[in-house]
Write a protein that holds these residues in place. Structure first.
Motif, PDB file in Angstrom:
ATOM      1  N   ASP A 103       0.845  -1.184   0.000  1.00  0.00           N
ATOM      2  CA  ASP A 103       0.000   0.000   0.000  1.00  0.00           C
ATOM      3  C   ASP A 103       0.890   1.247   0.000  1.00  0.00           C
ATOM      4  O   ASP A 103       1.703   1.438   0.914  1.00  0.00           O
ATOM      5  CB  ASP A 103      -0.914  -0.027   1.230  1.00  0.00           C
ATOM      6  CG  ASP A 103      -1.938   1.105   1.200  1.00  0.00           C
ATOM      7  OD1 ASP A 103      -1.988   1.829   0.181  1.00  0.00           O
ATOM      8  OD2 ASP A 103      -2.681   1.251   2.187  1.00  0.00           O
ATOM      9  N   GLN A 104       0.747   2.056  -1.032  1.00  0.00           N
ATOM     10  CA  GLN A 104       1.598   3.236  -1.162  1.00  0.00           C
ATOM     11  C   GLN A 104       1.378   4.231  -0.031  1.00  0.00           C
ATOM     12  O   GLN A 104       2.285   5.004   0.312  1.00  0.00           O
ATOM     13  CB  GLN A 104       1.332   3.921  -2.509  1.00  0.00           C
ATOM     14  CG  GLN A 104       1.690   3.070  -3.717  1.00  0.00           C
ATOM     15  CD  GLN A 104       3.153   2.713  -3.752  1.00  0.00           C
ATOM     16  OE1 GLN A 104       4.012   3.561  -3.510  1.00  0.00           O
ATOM     17  NE2 GLN A 104       3.457   1.458  -4.052  1.00  0.00           N
ATOM     18  N   SER A 105       0.196   4.178   0.581  1.00  0.00           N
ATOM     19  CA  SER A 105      -0.075   5.106   1.689  1.00  0.00           C
ATOM     20  C   SER A 105       0.726   4.750   2.942  1.00  0.00           C
ATOM     21  O   SER A 105       0.885   5.583   3.843  1.00  0.00           O
ATOM     22  CB  SER A 105      -1.572   5.117   2.020  1.00  0.00           C
ATOM     23  OG  SER A 105      -1.998   3.828   2.431  1.00  0.00           O
ATOM     24  N   SER A 106       1.222   3.471   3.003  1.00  0.00           N
ATOM     25  CA  SER A 106       2.022   3.069   4.169  1.00  0.00           C
ATOM     26  C   SER A 106       3.474   3.503   4.044  1.00  0.00           C
ATOM     27  O   SER A 106       4.230   3.412   5.024  1.00  0.00           O
ATOM     28  CB  SER A 106       1.954   1.549   4.346  1.00  0.00           C
ATOM     29  OG  SER A 106       2.499   0.890   3.202  1.00  0.00           O
ATOM     30  N   LEU A 107       3.873   3.990   2.878  1.00  0.00           N
ATOM     31  CA  LEU A 107       5.241   4.463   2.685  1.00  0.00           C
ATOM     32  C   LEU A 107       5.332   5.941   3.080  1.00  0.00           C
ATOM     33  O   LEU A 107       4.388   6.707   2.870  1.00  0.00           O
ATOM     34  CB  LEU A 107       5.661   4.292   1.225  1.00  0.00           C
ATOM     35  CG  LEU A 107       5.703   2.846   0.703  1.00  0.00           C
ATOM     36  CD1 LEU A 107       6.041   2.824  -0.785  1.00  0.00           C
ATOM     37  CD2 LEU A 107       6.720   2.013   1.480  1.00  0.00           C
ATOM     38  N   PRO A 108       6.450   6.348   3.615  1.00  0.00           N
ATOM     39  CA  PRO A 108       6.589   7.760   4.024  1.00  0.00           C
ATOM     40  C   PRO A 108       6.630   8.670   2.806  1.00  0.00           C
ATOM     41  O   PRO A 108       7.123   8.309   1.746  1.00  0.00           O
ATOM     42  CB  PRO A 108       7.917   7.768   4.798  1.00  0.00           C
ATOM     43  CG  PRO A 108       8.694   6.605   4.249  1.00  0.00           C
ATOM     44  CD  PRO A 108       7.677   5.561   3.927  1.00  0.00           C
ATOM     45  N   GLN A 109       6.094   9.851   2.974  1.00  0.00           N
ATOM     46  CA  GLN A 109       6.113  10.855   1.917  1.00  0.00           C
ATOM     47  C   GLN A 109       6.787  12.124   2.464  1.00  0.00           C
ATOM     48  O   GLN A 109       6.301  12.711   3.438  1.00  0.00           O
ATOM     49  CB  GLN A 109       4.683  11.178   1.452  1.00  0.00           C
ATOM     50  CG  GLN A 109       3.947  10.006   0.855  1.00  0.00           C
ATOM     51  CD  GLN A 109       4.573   9.524  -0.435  1.00  0.00           C
ATOM     52  OE1 GLN A 109       5.251  10.298  -1.132  1.00  0.00           O
ATOM     53  NE2 GLN A 109       4.357   8.253  -0.770  1.00  0.00           N
ATOM     54  N   PRO A 110       7.902  12.564   1.897  1.00  0.00           N
ATOM     55  CA  PRO A 110       8.604  11.947   0.766  1.00  0.00           C
ATOM     56  C   PRO A 110       9.285  10.626   1.167  1.00  0.00           C
ATOM     57  O   PRO A 110       9.275  10.253   2.335  1.00  0.00           O
ATOM     58  CB  PRO A 110       9.632  13.018   0.385  1.00  0.00           C
ATOM     59  CG  PRO A 110       9.883  13.743   1.669  1.00  0.00           C
ATOM     60  CD  PRO A 110       8.575  13.768   2.393  1.00  0.00           C
ATOM     61  N   ARG A 111       9.863   9.936   0.200  1.00  0.00           N
ATOM     62  CA  ARG A 111      10.438   8.603   0.424  1.00  0.00           C
ATOM     63  C   ARG A 111      11.757   8.724   1.198  1.00  0.00           C
ATOM     64  O   ARG A 111      12.846   8.524   0.671  1.00  0.00           O
ATOM     65  CB  ARG A 111      10.675   7.909  -0.923  1.00  0.00           C
ATOM     66  CG  ARG A 111       9.416   7.695  -1.752  1.00  0.00           C
ATOM     67  CD  ARG A 111       8.541   6.608  -1.156  1.00  0.00           C
ATOM     68  NE  ARG A 111       7.337   6.379  -1.909  1.00  0.00           N
ATOM     69  CZ  ARG A 111       7.226   5.556  -2.937  1.00  0.00           C
ATOM     70  NH1 ARG A 111       8.283   4.899  -3.362  1.00  0.00           N
ATOM     71  NH2 ARG A 111       6.067   5.392  -3.550  1.00  0.00           N
ATOM     72  N   ILE A 112      11.620   9.038   2.468  1.00  0.00           N
ATOM     73  CA  ILE A 112      12.783   9.130   3.342  1.00  0.00           C
ATOM     74  C   ILE A 112      12.475   8.352   4.617  1.00  0.00           C
ATOM     75  O   ILE A 112      11.486   8.641   5.309  1.00  0.00           O
ATOM     76  CB  ILE A 112      13.136  10.594   3.691  1.00  0.00           C
ATOM     77  CG1 ILE A 112      13.507  11.361   2.414  1.00  0.00           C
ATOM     78  CG2 ILE A 112      14.272  10.652   4.701  1.00  0.00           C
ATOM     79  CD1 ILE A 112      13.801  12.832   2.660  1.00  0.00           C
ATOM     80  N   ALA A 113      13.291   7.346   4.909  1.00  0.00           N
ATOM     81  CA  ALA A 113      13.145   6.564   6.138  1.00  0.00           C
ATOM     82  C   ALA A 113      13.766   7.349   7.286  1.00  0.00           C
ATOM     83  O   ALA A 113      14.963   7.635   7.289  1.00  0.00           O
ATOM     84  CB  ALA A 113      13.814   5.200   5.983  1.00  0.00           C
ATOM     85  N   VAL A 114      12.952   7.729   8.250  1.00  0.00           N
ATOM     86  CA  VAL A 114      13.409   8.538   9.370  1.00  0.00           C
ATOM     87  C   VAL A 114      14.289   7.688  10.289  1.00  0.00           C
ATOM     88  O   VAL A 114      13.997   6.516  10.544  1.00  0.00           O
ATOM     89  CB  VAL A 114      12.209   9.106  10.147  1.00  0.00           C
ATOM     90  CG1 VAL A 114      12.685   9.960  11.327  1.00  0.00           C
ATOM     91  CG2 VAL A 114      11.326   9.932   9.208  1.00  0.00           C
ATOM     92  N   ALA A 115      15.358   8.262  10.764  1.00  0.00           N
ATOM     93  CA  ALA A 115      16.294   7.543  11.619  1.00  0.00           C
ATOM     94  C   ALA A 115      15.613   7.075  12.896  1.00  0.00           C
ATOM     95  O   ALA A 115      14.890   7.836  13.550  1.00  0.00           O
ATOM     96  CB  ALA A 115      17.486   8.441  11.960  1.00  0.00           C
ATOM     97  N   GLY A 116      15.823   5.803  13.235  1.00  0.00           N
ATOM     98  CA  GLY A 116      15.284   5.237  14.463  1.00  0.00           C
ATOM     99  C   GLY A 116      13.844   4.780  14.382  1.00  0.00           C
ATOM    100  O   GLY A 116      13.350   4.141  15.312  1.00  0.00           O
ATOM    101  N   LYS A 117      13.131   5.079  13.308  1.00  0.00           N
ATOM    102  CA  LYS A 117      11.738   4.685  13.180  1.00  0.00           C
ATOM    103  C   LYS A 117      11.643   3.350  12.441  1.00  0.00           C
ATOM    104  O   LYS A 117      12.320   3.148  11.430  1.00  0.00           O
ATOM    105  CB  LYS A 117      10.942   5.755  12.441  1.00  0.00           C
ATOM    106  CG  LYS A 117       9.452   5.439  12.343  1.00  0.00           C
ATOM    107  CD  LYS A 117       8.688   6.561  11.661  1.00  0.00           C
ATOM    108  CE  LYS A 117       7.206   6.242  11.582  1.00  0.00           C
ATOM    109  NZ  LYS A 117       6.450   7.338  10.913  1.00  0.00           N
ATOM    110  N   THR A 118      10.805   2.451  12.943  1.00  0.00           N
ATOM    111  CA  THR A 118      10.645   1.125  12.341  1.00  0.00           C
ATOM    112  C   THR A 118       9.380   1.099  11.496  1.00  0.00           C
ATOM    113  O   THR A 118       8.287   1.439  11.994  1.00  0.00           O
ATOM    114  CB  THR A 118      10.588   0.033  13.416  1.00  0.00           C
ATOM    115  OG1 THR A 118      11.797   0.055  14.185  1.00  0.00           O
ATOM    116  CG2 THR A 118      10.415  -1.340  12.776  1.00  0.00           C
ATOM    117  N   TYR A 119       9.534   0.728  10.271  1.00  0.00           N
ATOM    118  CA  TYR A 119       8.406   0.594   9.340  1.00  0.00           C
ATOM    119  C   TYR A 119       8.123  -0.903   9.151  1.00  0.00           C
ATOM    120  O   TYR A 119       9.029  -1.684   8.849  1.00  0.00           O
ATOM    121  CB  TYR A 119       8.729   1.244   7.999  1.00  0.00           C
ATOM    122  CG  TYR A 119       9.064   2.712   8.091  1.00  0.00           C
ATOM    123  CD1 TYR A 119       8.085   3.682   7.955  1.00  0.00           C
ATOM    124  CD2 TYR A 119      10.377   3.129   8.327  1.00  0.00           C
ATOM    125  CE1 TYR A 119       8.389   5.036   8.040  1.00  0.00           C
ATOM    126  CE2 TYR A 119      10.693   4.477   8.431  1.00  0.00           C
ATOM    127  CZ  TYR A 119       9.691   5.421   8.273  1.00  0.00           C
ATOM    128  OH  TYR A 119       9.996   6.764   8.365  1.00  0.00           O
TER     129      TYR A 119
END
Length: 507
Positions: A103-119
């Motif tokens: 699901d594209q809505s579950s991806l962060p916008q913009p496409r940047i994985a925040v440090a320390g956050k678990t997806y």
């Protein structure tokens, strides 16, 4: 020195992973338990779990792919007298890939994985019953060969996955052939310098797949194929200078397949079948009696064929001499040793069994050789009396090995052969022996959950077909003249009424 090398290798791997997101793949056990052992999955089983992605710093990414893949890898070492033809050839075939939609809505916008956050991303795959046609696109000798190549092969050759539950067992496969399944996670990133897509992280968690295999028809044994021998004749002598006692014939039908229990099955009983050995003794004269039998030694030959090029036909050792891309590996597994000295011989006369005369070799084939209740006469049979005996041989697979079903894929095949060695105590010099090499198959059941899922999907597909049929357009116009019902003729040609068949009054 060895520990120092391991420490250096660990530090190098840690440096290489710096700046890359950490990926954890957790599988949900079908029974709801969480253990460190490898769980087996069968046909139509659900493979469920969760992918967790954590970055140690803000990391830009382009896409995340979660897939279930099946890959076979082989290599063949060619050793020839010509140096230019020697060397190693390798092959890799990815025959299965199922992609989990994200699901594209579950991806962060913009496409940047925040440090320390678990997806976290859940996934669900279903082990298919068959492969898609695009998994086997090379030429084959027949449609039957292509159909076997499109069957899902079992996990093979990986020591981390061989066995049952928490027990690791040898599956008798060489290191030159390997079939691996697993859940693979790939994270990609667009490079700023040239705009090319690069792999930021690539991780795979292996799983063991034990698909269901139905029992196939008996192997059609070619008379020119030296791999198998369903019948053997041997002359028994009275002594070194005393002439012949007669001829001993040994035959065996192809036994019923050995059936492996399904994945995660609680059944711990032995895997068995029966082989019927038929004996016939044609004496040289009426005074000669059948020889005294000794022991019957049974072994299982486990043969693995592998190649670095797609196979057009089923593997055959006769063609390996001219094919440098094909390899072969086999092991003999002892099964049992039976004392058959008490076997009962039955005497027959030629007048009582006129149909058991020797056949012409031109019409001899596998089916007629092994389906007869009594072996056909030997070459020296003169039409007099003869003797027959039957031996029932139990075949049990040892629990110390991991046997996989008989299968044929584009690069790897696994077949089994039953070796039956009968020793005879004869008055002549030495004790003669007869040996048969009979093909035997191993099939496999599916898991209980997989069979239930298949039944549920079948019922659902039938319901959808019925629903679609309701909305199909139908013609309500009057029938054409040729289909119109004609009026029944009057008179004697008219069909009788029901009253015609009613019981009349008793007279």
């Amino acid at each position: 020195m060895h520990s120092i090398g391991n420490q250096i290798g660990s530090k190098v791997r840690n440096l290489a992973q710096m700046g890359r997101p950490a990926v954890e793949i957790e599988l949900r056990d079908p029974h709801g338990a969480h253990g460190s052992y490898v769980t087996s999955y069968s046909t139509m089983d659900r493979l469920e779990g969760t992918v967790s992605i954590t970055a140690d710093r803000d990391t830009r990414f382009e896409d995340i792919e979660i897939a279930f893949i099946g890959v076979s890898k082989t290599y063949v070492d060619r050793l020839t007298s010509t140096p230019s033809l020697s060397g190693r050839t390798e092959a890799t075939h990815r025959f299965l890939k199922l992609t989990q939609p994200i699901d594209q809505s579950s991806l962060p916008q913009p496409r940047i994985a925040v440090a320390g956050k678990t997806y976290k991303f859940p996934f669900t795959f279903v082990i298919p019953r068959h492969l898609l046609p695009r998994a086997c696109v090379h030429k084959t000798a027949s449609d039957h060969v292509r159909e076997t190549h499109l069957q899902l092969p079992p996990s093979l050759g990986d020591p981390e996955l061989a066995g049952h539950g928490g027990t690791l067992l040898d599956d008798l496969a060489p290191e030159m052939s390997r079939i691996t399944y697993g859940v693979k996670v790939r994270i990609t990133q667009l490079r700023d310098t040239d705009g090319l897509t690069v792999i930021l992280q690539d991780k795979m968690k292996k799983v063991r797949v034990k698909p269901a295999f139905e029992e196939q028809p008996p192997v059609n044994v070619d008379a020119k194929d030296e791999t198998y021998r369903l019948r053997q004749e041997k002359t028994i002598r009275k002594g070194m200078f005393k002439g012949k006692m007669g001829s001993l014939v040994m035959e065996c039908m192809q036994p019923k397949a050995l059936c492996i229990p399904g994945a995660r099955s609680s059944s711990s009983g032995p895997i068995t079948t029966m082989a019927k050995v038929q004996l016939r003794f044609d004496p040289s004269d009426d005074s000669s009696l059948p020889p005294r039998l000794g022991s019957l030694v049974t072994k299982m030959k486990v043969a693995t064929y592998f190649s670095s090029s797609p196979r057009h036909n089923f593997p055959n050792r006769n063609t390996m001499t001219y094919d440098l891309t094909q390899g072969y590996y086999s092991e003999m597994v002892p099964l049992s040793t039976l004392c058959v000295g008490s076997a009962q011989w039955e005497k027959h006369s030629s007048e009582a069994s006129p149909a058991l005369a020797r056949r012409d070799s031109g019409i001899s084939d596998c089916s007629s050789t092994t389906s007869s209740a009594t072996p056909y006469a030997s070459k020296t049979y003169s039409g007099k009396t003869f003797y027959t005996a039957n031996i029932i041989v139990p075949i049990t697979l040892p629990s110390t090995k991991n046997f996989v079903p008989t299968f044929h894929s584009c690069l790897i095949s696994r077949v089994y052969l039953l070796s039956l060695n009968l020793s005879v105590h004869a008055p002549g010099v030495g004790d003669p022996s007869l040996q048969l090499r009979v093909p035997v198959q191993i099939s496999a059941k599916g898991s209980e959950s997989g069979e239930a899922n298949f039944l549920a999907s079948r019922i659902e597909s039938l319901a959808l077909e019925d629903a679609d049929a309701m909305w199909q357009p139908r013609s309500v116009a009057p029938p054409r003249q040729e289909f119109a019902r004609a009026e029944a003729p009057r008179g004697g040609d008219a069909p009788p009424e029901y009253a015609f068949f009613a019981p009349g009054p008793l007279r």
